[in-house]
Design a protein around this motif. Structure first.
Motif, PDB file in Angstrom:
ATOM      1  N   VAL A 360     -29.766  25.411 -71.004  1.00 17.78           N
ATOM      2  CA  VAL A 360     -30.553  25.140 -72.210  1.00 17.78           C
ATOM      3  C   VAL A 360     -30.398  26.303 -73.184  1.00 17.78           C
ATOM      4  O   VAL A 360     -30.102  27.437 -72.780  1.00 17.78           O
ATOM      5  CB  VAL A 360     -32.043  24.908 -71.860  1.00 17.78           C
ATOM      6  N   PRO A 361     -30.591  26.049 -74.481  1.00 14.42           N
ATOM      7  CA  PRO A 361     -30.319  27.073 -75.503  1.00 14.42           C
ATOM      8  C   PRO A 361     -31.112  28.361 -75.332  1.00 14.42           C
ATOM      9  O   PRO A 361     -30.601  29.448 -75.639  1.00 14.42           O
ATOM     10  CB  PRO A 361     -30.695  26.370 -76.813  1.00 14.42           C
ATOM     11  N   ASP A 362     -32.349  28.280 -74.857  1.00 17.09           N
ATOM     12  CA  ASP A 362     -33.160  29.489 -74.715  1.00 17.09           C
ATOM     13  C   ASP A 362     -33.034  30.115 -73.329  1.00 17.09           C
ATOM     14  O   ASP A 362     -33.765  31.044 -72.994  1.00 17.09           O
ATOM     15  CB  ASP A 362     -34.625  29.201 -75.028  1.00 17.09           C
ATOM     16  N   THR A 363     -32.109  29.615 -72.522  1.00 20.38           N
ATOM     17  CA  THR A 363     -31.841  30.094 -71.154  1.00 20.38           C
ATOM     18  C   THR A 363     -33.103  30.155 -70.303  1.00 20.38           C
ATOM     19  O   THR A 363     -33.260  31.029 -69.442  1.00 20.38           O
ATOM     20  CB  THR A 363     -31.145  31.478 -71.161  1.00 20.38           C
ATOM     21  N   ALA A 364     -34.021  29.233 -70.536  1.00 16.47           N
ATOM     22  CA  ALA A 364     -35.271  29.197 -69.765  1.00 16.47           C
ATOM     23  C   ALA A 364     -34.969  29.037 -68.277  1.00 16.47           C
ATOM     24  O   ALA A 364     -34.066  28.282 -67.891  1.00 16.47           O
ATOM     25  CB  ALA A 364     -36.152  28.052 -70.238  1.00 16.47           C
ATOM     26  N   ASP A 365     -35.732  29.738 -67.450  1.00 16.57           N
ATOM     27  CA  ASP A 365     -35.553  29.678 -65.991  1.00 16.57           C
ATOM     28  C   ASP A 365     -36.371  28.514 -65.454  1.00 16.57           C
ATOM     29  O   ASP A 365     -37.484  28.679 -64.956  1.00 16.57           O
ATOM     30  CB  ASP A 365     -36.001  30.995 -65.355  1.00 16.57           C
ATOM     31  N   ILE A 366     -35.821  27.311 -65.562  1.00 16.18           N
ATOM     32  CA  ILE A 366     -36.526  26.085 -65.197  1.00 16.18           C
ATOM     33  C   ILE A 366     -35.696  25.287 -64.206  1.00 16.18           C
ATOM     34  O   ILE A 366     -34.501  25.530 -64.025  1.00 16.18           O
ATOM     35  CB  ILE A 366     -36.832  25.210 -66.443  1.00 16.18           C
ATOM     36  N   LEU A 367     -36.353  24.330 -63.572  1.00 22.15           N
ATOM     37  CA  LEU A 367     -35.684  23.426 -62.643  1.00 22.15           C
ATOM     38  C   LEU A 367     -35.983  21.978 -63.015  1.00 22.15           C
ATOM     39  O   LEU A 367     -37.054  21.665 -63.546  1.00 22.15           O
ATOM     40  CB  LEU A 367     -36.152  23.669 -61.208  1.00 22.15           C
ATOM     41  N   ILE A 368     -35.035  21.111 -62.704  1.00 22.04           N
ATOM     42  CA  ILE A 368     -35.191  19.662 -62.823  1.00 22.04           C
ATOM     43  C   ILE A 368     -34.860  19.059 -61.469  1.00 22.04           C
ATOM     44  O   ILE A 368     -33.944  19.511 -60.778  1.00 22.04           O
ATOM     45  CB  ILE A 368     -34.252  19.083 -63.907  1.00 22.04           C
ATOM     46  N   SER A 369     -35.604  18.036 -61.082  1.00 21.17           N
ATOM     47  CA  SER A 369     -35.360  17.354 -59.809  1.00 21.17           C
ATOM     48  C   SER A 369     -34.457  16.153 -60.047  1.00 21.17           C
ATOM     49  O   SER A 369     -34.803  15.262 -60.832  1.00 21.17           O
ATOM     50  CB  SER A 369     -36.688  16.907 -59.186  1.00 21.17           C
ATOM     51  N   GLY A 370     -33.301  16.138 -59.383  1.00 23.00           N
ATOM     52  CA  GLY A 370     -32.317  15.085 -59.598  1.00 23.00           C
ATOM     53  C   GLY A 370     -32.188  14.139 -58.415  1.00 23.00           C
ATOM     54  O   GLY A 370     -33.069  14.058 -57.552  1.00 23.00           O
ATOM     55  N   THR A 371     -31.073  13.421 -58.378  1.00 20.77           N
ATOM     56  CA  THR A 371     -30.826  12.394 -57.364  1.00 20.77           C
ATOM     57  C   THR A 371     -29.497  12.666 -56.675  1.00 20.77           C
ATOM     58  O   THR A 371     -28.504  13.025 -57.329  1.00 20.77           O
ATOM     59  CB  THR A 371     -30.797  10.993 -58.013  1.00 20.77           C
ATOM     60  N   LEU A 372     -29.479  12.463 -55.370  1.00 23.70           N
ATOM     61  CA  LEU A 372     -28.289  12.769 -54.567  1.00 23.70           C
ATOM     62  C   LEU A 372     -27.808  11.515 -53.841  1.00 23.70           C
ATOM     63  O   LEU A 372     -28.607  10.769 -53.272  1.00 23.70           O
ATOM     64  CB  LEU A 372     -28.609  13.864 -53.545  1.00 23.70           C
ATOM     65  N   HIS A 373     -26.488  11.308 -53.865  1.00 21.35           N
ATOM     66  CA  HIS A 373     -25.853  10.217 -53.118  1.00 21.35           C
ATOM     67  C   HIS A 373     -24.945  10.838 -52.054  1.00 21.35           C
ATOM     68  O   HIS A 373     -24.142  11.727 -52.362  1.00 21.35           O
ATOM     69  CB  HIS A 373     -25.029   9.322 -54.033  1.00 21.35           C
ATOM     70  N   THR A 374     -25.066  10.374 -50.837  1.00 14.41           N
ATOM     71  CA  THR A 374     -24.193  10.857 -49.771  1.00 14.41           C
ATOM     72  C   THR A 374     -23.048   9.868 -49.546  1.00 14.41           C
ATOM     73  O   THR A 374     -23.161   8.681 -49.858  1.00 14.41           O
ATOM     74  CB  THR A 374     -24.963  11.051 -48.454  1.00 14.41           C
ATOM     75  N   GLY A 375     -21.955  10.367 -49.012  1.00 16.34           N
ATOM     76  CA  GLY A 375     -20.816   9.522 -48.691  1.00 16.34           C
ATOM     77  C   GLY A 375     -20.071  10.091 -47.499  1.00 16.34           C
ATOM     78  O   GLY A 375     -20.480  11.094 -46.908  1.00 16.34           O
ATOM     79  N   LYS A 376     -18.992   9.441 -47.141  1.00 16.28           N
ATOM     80  CA  LYS A 376     -18.193   9.887 -46.002  1.00 16.28           C
ATOM     81  C   LYS A 376     -16.722   9.964 -46.386  1.00 16.28           C
ATOM     82  O   LYS A 376     -16.173   9.048 -46.998  1.00 16.28           O
ATOM     83  CB  LYS A 376     -18.366   8.926 -44.822  1.00 16.28           C
ATOM     84  N   GLU A 377     -16.108  11.059 -46.037  1.00 17.50           N
ATOM     85  CA  GLU A 377     -14.658  11.209 -46.112  1.00 17.50           C
ATOM     86  C   GLU A 377     -14.190  11.638 -44.735  1.00 17.50           C
ATOM     87  O   GLU A 377     -14.235  12.818 -44.381  1.00 17.50           O
ATOM     88  CB  GLU A 377     -14.265  12.243 -47.173  1.00 17.50           C
ATOM     89  N   GLY A 378     -13.797  10.672 -43.938  1.00 15.77           N
ATOM     90  CA  GLY A 378     -13.489  10.947 -42.538  1.00 15.77           C
ATOM     91  C   GLY A 378     -14.770  11.309 -41.812  1.00 15.77           C
ATOM     92  O   GLY A 378     -15.750  10.558 -41.832  1.00 15.77           O
ATOM     93  N   ASP A 379     -14.773  12.446 -41.173  1.00 14.56           N
ATOM     94  CA  ASP A 379     -15.966  12.903 -40.461  1.00 14.56           C
ATOM     95  C   ASP A 379     -16.868  13.766 -41.337  1.00 14.56           C
ATOM     96  O   ASP A 379     -17.937  14.200 -40.896  1.00 14.56           O
ATOM     97  CB  ASP A 379     -15.563  13.722 -39.216  1.00 14.56           C
ATOM     98  N   ARG A 380     -16.440  13.992 -42.572  1.00 16.59           N
ATOM     99  CA  ARG A 380     -17.170  14.899 -43.454  1.00 16.59           C
ATOM    100  C   ARG A 380     -18.132  14.133 -44.358  1.00 16.59           C
ATOM    101  O   ARG A 380     -17.791  13.090 -44.911  1.00 16.59           O
ATOM    102  CB  ARG A 380     -16.183  15.697 -44.318  1.00 16.59           C
ATOM    103  N   THR A 381     -19.369  14.636 -44.498  1.00 16.74           N
ATOM    104  CA  THR A 381     -20.350  14.053 -45.405  1.00 16.74           C
ATOM    105  C   THR A 381     -20.161  14.648 -46.795  1.00 16.74           C
ATOM    106  O   THR A 381     -20.082  15.875 -46.962  1.00 16.74           O
ATOM    107  CB  THR A 381     -21.783  14.336 -44.925  1.00 16.74           C
ATOM    108  N   THR A 382     -20.043  13.786 -47.778  1.00 18.77           N
ATOM    109  CA  THR A 382     -19.884  14.248 -49.158  1.00 18.77           C
ATOM    110  C   THR A 382     -21.207  14.079 -49.898  1.00 18.77           C
ATOM    111  O   THR A 382     -22.013  13.188 -49.587  1.00 18.77           O
ATOM    112  CB  THR A 382     -18.788  13.461 -49.886  1.00 18.77           C
TER     113      THR A 382
END
Length: 599
Positions: A360-382
């Protein structure tokens, strides 16, 4: 309900514990806010907590519980204080605070009088056209959601009139074919329980018990899991039911506060049993999801499969399941320790994977809560992260503040501060001073590297729009201008504001926890912006586009949470800190305060 002989003993112990707890509390049954009036201890009148003639109790139980789980027993623990100890305020500060509180009260009363004259006993008032509509069963959602607000604001005459009307609500019929059991639970059962806890009026307890009996029928399934989108007519005819194959996390996991409080008051463990069965499945599968520690947005209650989906977050579809974990610990005086572990495990994952610092323009030290999607590439979780913000997920800051104090987690308090500051920042960044429903932002390179980079922001705007050429500055400027994007925002898919409470909710909680004076100023700025832009000739209305600086379009909608939650939190942040103290009360997700079990 059929109980085997051996379960009468724990039931008796639970009932005895309840009586000892309730008789030992310092709660004044009739105690108007600030007046100190009291009329003594409760004595349940006939048919208040047990009425076998009530319609929903007369229906056959197809799948009776054979191993009823007893209410928690033992002396409630002395839990850490949540609220800051506030010192004496100056005469100037007190005068400003009281003046602001009175302005909020007048705004509420104006809405209440319009609802009372134009849409009384309906679910909602349409605040532009002055008509009514039923969206939550046709049982007067605004009426019931507003009961405790009336009490908290010491509107005695209005409260008495509202109660007199509410006792005549008929929960054996509905204007809708399908009932959202979750919404019915948090608004109606929560509203009646809170108003009873505050006032001691047993007419309200009877209505709470009636709603509880009705909702309990939605749990009459082979595995005792609830039907969240409930066929009301079929159930009322005594039909056999099965739980849904697909349901939302929040709609399955958010019965525990209301059901447990009803069981504690009445001494009947059946509602607690229903909620506890859900909790046990959540606990059992918490570490085996695709993002261990958290549960996905969709579940399969019919098969008790709570771990198959791959989308995770704290926002819409999930929110109150997480919110209720620390709140249940507080409500039950720490007598169900599993709630602490479930909360701590889920927040360990959320803090690591679901929060991001936006650039953000004022470099405020803030957090936003987002959304995560998991997937698989072989045995690895993405992990595929969406840098999306939501107005609804602003509740998370308040949740983490409560949990941080209850469980001595400084890192949770720090996350709470940054999340609440993020929501306040989002309000201030918009042209109306009002945050939109959903939005996307450009993330920082890391939590510590967060200098503003206009070129990088414009590349993120192009990427979000699906453009291939991320160096086309003119196209980025066109998108920014067309979508009216403030700096830092890359897309605003839902530009509306529907009078939501979650931002002021967390501002209020964090203020009560920390005493930060700047939060009072932020709250007042939020209120003035909302009041200025949503006020109609009758009440307040939702806005369809908060990115439009002048004369934003209105939606002719005022959900019950405007008076049940938003205005209540605005009123309480400008109240004396002992009015609904967080050390004595705990709010459900519809802002209905329940009395906590304290030693």
């Amino acid at each position: 309900m059929v109980l085997r002989r051996r379960f009468w003993f724990p039931l008796g112990i639970a009932a005895l514990f309840f009586l000892i707890y309730y008789s030992g509390t310092s709660h004044d049954i009739y105690n108007w806010a600030g007046t100190g009036k009291s009329t003594g201890k409760p004595h349940f009148e006939e048919n208040v907590i047990d009425d076998e003639a009530f319609f929903w109790r007369r229906l056959p139980t197809h799948y009776p519980v054979k191993d009823m789980k007893p209410l928690p027993t033992g002396k409630p623990l002395k839990l850490p204080k949540i609220q800051k100890s506030f010192g004496k305020e100056s005469l100037k500060d007190a005068a400003i605070r009281k003046q602001r509180q009175e302005v909020v009260k007048k705004a509420f009363l104006r809405c209440w009088e319009s609802y009372r004259s134009k849409a009384f006993m309906s679910d909602e008032l349409t605040p532009i056209s002055g008509k009514s509509k039923n969206t939550f069963g046709g049982w007067g959602a605004t009426l019931v959601d507003s009961l405790d607000t009336l009490w908290i604001m010491s509107l005695e005459k209005e409260f008495e009139g509202a109660v007199a009307a509410a006792v005549d609500i008929n929960f054996t019929i509905s204007s809708l074919e399908t009932i959202n059991a979750f919404e019915t639970n948090i608004r109606y059962l929560g509203g009646f329980l809170s108003a009873y806890d505050l006032s001691g009026d047993q007419r309200l307890l009877r209505k709470a018990r009636e709603v509880g009996d009705m909702l309990y029928k939605a749990f009459d399934t082979p595995n005792r899991m609830p039907i969240t989108r409930w066929d009301f007519d079929y159930a009322s005819q005594g039909g056999q039911q099965v739980a849904d194959e697909t349901a939302l996390l929040a709609e399955v996991g958010s019965f525990c506060m209301e059901f447990t409080r009803l069981s504690l008051i009445t001494g009947d463990p059946k509602w607690f049993d229903a909620a506890e069965r859900i909790r046990e499945v959540f606990e059992e599968q918490q570490s085996s999801t695709q993002l261990p520690g958290m549960w996905p947005f969709t579940l399969n209650p019919r098969e008790k499969q709570f771990a198959f989906d791959n989308t995770f977050g704290l926002g819409a579809l999930a929110d109150s399941t997480y919110e209720y974990l620390p709140k249940m610990y507080a409500l039950t005086g720490g007598l169900i320790p599993s709630y602490q572990k479930m909360y701590e495990d889920s927040m360990k994952t959320a803090i690591k994977h679901n929060f991001f610092r936006p650039m953000v323009p004022d470099t405020a030290d803030i957090l936003i809560s987002g959304t995560l999607h998991t997937g698989k590439e072989g045995d690895r979780t993405t992990l595929d992260f969406e840098h999306q913000g939501q107005h609804l997920v602003c509740f998370a800051g308040g949740m983490l503040a409560v949990g941080g104090k209850l469980f001595d987690k400084p890192e949770h308090l720090e996350a709470a501060r940054k999340l609440v500051d993020g929501c306040v920042w989002a309000y201030k960044a918009m042209p109306l001073g009002i945050m939109p429903e959903t939005f996307f932002m450009a993330p920082c390179k890391s939590a510590t590297e967060c200098e503003w980079d206009e070129a990088l922001w414009k590349r993120a705007v192009l990427h979000r729009a699906g453009e291939e050429d991320l160096t086309d500055v003119s196209k980025a400027d066109e998108l920014i201008s067309k979508s009216r994007l403030p700096e830092g925002f890359t897309q605003i898919p839902e530009t509306k504001y529907i009078l939501r409470p979650e931002a002021i909710e967390s501002v209020f909680i964090l203020y009560r926890v920390t005493g930060r004076a700047d939060l009072l100023e932020s709250a007042w700025a939020m209120f003035e912006s909302i009041q200025k832009n949503t006020k109609t000739s009758l009440a307040n209305t939702a806005l369809s586009d908060v990115t439009i600086a002048k004369s934003p379009p209105k939606m002719d909608s005022m959900e019950s949470f405007w008076m049940g939650e938003t205005l209540k939190y605005f009123y309480l942040i400008f109240s004396e800190p002992n009015l609904i103290s967080l050390d004595e009360w705990v709010f459900n997700t519809e802002a209905h305060p329940f009395k906590r079990m304290n030693p």
